[in-house]
Design an enzyme around this catalytic site. Structure first.
Site, PDB file in Angstrom:
ATOM      1  N   CYS A   8       0.853  -1.181   0.000  1.00  0.00           N
ATOM      2  CA  CYS A   8       0.000   0.000   0.000  1.00  0.00           C
ATOM      3  C   CYS A   8       0.898   1.244   0.000  1.00  0.00           C
ATOM      4  CB  CYS A   8      -0.979  -0.005   1.171  1.00  0.00           C
ATOM      5  SG  CYS A   8      -0.265   0.232   2.813  1.00  0.00           S
ATOM      6  N   ASN A  11       2.474   1.476   4.194  1.00  0.00           N
ATOM      7  CA  ASN A  11       2.790   0.240   4.915  1.00  0.00           C
ATOM      8  C   ASN A  11       2.534   0.362   6.416  1.00  0.00           C
ATOM      9  OD1 ASN A  11       5.640  -1.893   5.576  1.00  0.00           O
ATOM     10  ND2 ASN A  11       3.618  -2.556   4.962  1.00  0.00           N
ATOM     11  N   CYS A  13      -1.192   0.788   7.326  1.00  0.00           N
ATOM     12  CA  CYS A  13      -2.621   0.478   7.475  1.00  0.00           C
ATOM     13  C   CYS A  13      -3.015  -0.777   6.697  1.00  0.00           C
ATOM     14  CB  CYS A  13      -3.492   1.654   7.020  1.00  0.00           C
ATOM     15  SG  CYS A  13      -3.351   3.158   8.014  1.00  0.00           S
ATOM     16  N   ARG A  14      -3.243  -0.612   5.402  1.00  0.00           N
ATOM     17  CA  ARG A  14      -3.823  -1.706   4.601  1.00  0.00           C
ATOM     18  C   ARG A  14      -2.875  -2.878   4.354  1.00  0.00           C
ATOM     19  NH1 ARG A  14      -5.633   1.738  -0.397  1.00  0.00           N
ATOM     20  NH2 ARG A  14      -3.687   2.747   0.211  1.00  0.00           N
ATOM     21  N   SER A  15      -1.645  -2.600   3.955  1.00  0.00           N
ATOM     22  CA  SER A  15      -0.769  -3.740   3.624  1.00  0.00           C
ATOM     23  C   SER A  15      -0.365  -4.550   4.850  1.00  0.00           C
ATOM     24  CB  SER A  15       0.439  -3.309   2.789  1.00  0.00           C
ATOM     25  OG  SER A  15       1.250  -2.381   3.445  1.00  0.00           O
ATOM     26  N   ASP A 123      -8.470   3.510   1.813  1.00  0.00           N
ATOM     27  CA  ASP A 123      -7.399   3.751   2.780  1.00  0.00           C
ATOM     28  C   ASP A 123      -8.009   4.297   4.071  1.00  0.00           C
ATOM     29  OD1 ASP A 123      -5.150   4.458   4.217  1.00  0.00           O
ATOM     30  OD2 ASP A 123      -4.147   5.377   2.496  1.00  0.00           O
TER      31      ASP A 123
END
Length: 152
Positions: A8, A11, A13-15, A123
């Site tokens: 993401c 690096n 939050c999402r990933s 996000d």
């Protein structure tokens, strides 16, 4: 060994959420010895920072720890190191291509491209909705795992 890198923007939050959700899934299936799973960023903004508190809290509800994870940046050589580079949104995909220096729509894909409803994962840094992001990531990870074991 299947090597998967979730990617993401920052690096945090999402990933990392995807990394730890997927690690948890493969562990529950008894498949953890068949995978190398990590995550990285397309930007340098958060490098060295821990996982976002919203992500940590959401994963703690599921009994999933992100302990020891700090943001790292995607590197060109990661293209050769991993079998799958899975971005969270179209913007991530463009930046992955920029970093690796080529386009490869087979190896580089959005996580939700494995689902029936291909789309970007919002996000939560901007939306604040870590539950929605978590639900999308679970959907994507489940579909990706199913894809891997139907294809192999």
């Amino acid at each position: 060994m299947i090597k998967v890198l979730f990617i993401c923007h920052g690096n945090i939050c999402r990933s990392p959420m995807s990394e730890f959700v997927f690690k948890n899934m493969v562990k529950k299936e008894g498949l953890e010895d068949q995978f190398i799973i990590a995550s990285s960023a397309t930007s340098t903004e958060e490098i060295g920072n821990p996982v976002h508190p919203g992500t940590r809290k959401r994963l703690q509800k599921e009994g999933i720890s992100t302990s020891g994870k700090y943001a790292v940046q995607l590197r060109k050589e990661d293209y050769d190191k991993y079998d799958y580079l899975l971005g969270m949104d179209s913007y991530n995909i463009k930046n992955i291509y920029r970093i690796i220096g080529k386009e490869d729509p087979v190896k580089v894909r959005r996580l939700l491209s494995f689902t029936d409803r291909e789309r970007d994962i919002a996000d939560p840094w901007y939306s604040g909705n870590f539950d929605e992001t978590y639900n999308d990531i679970v959907e994507g990870c489940e579909a990706f795992l199913k894809y891997l074991y139907l294809e192999t």
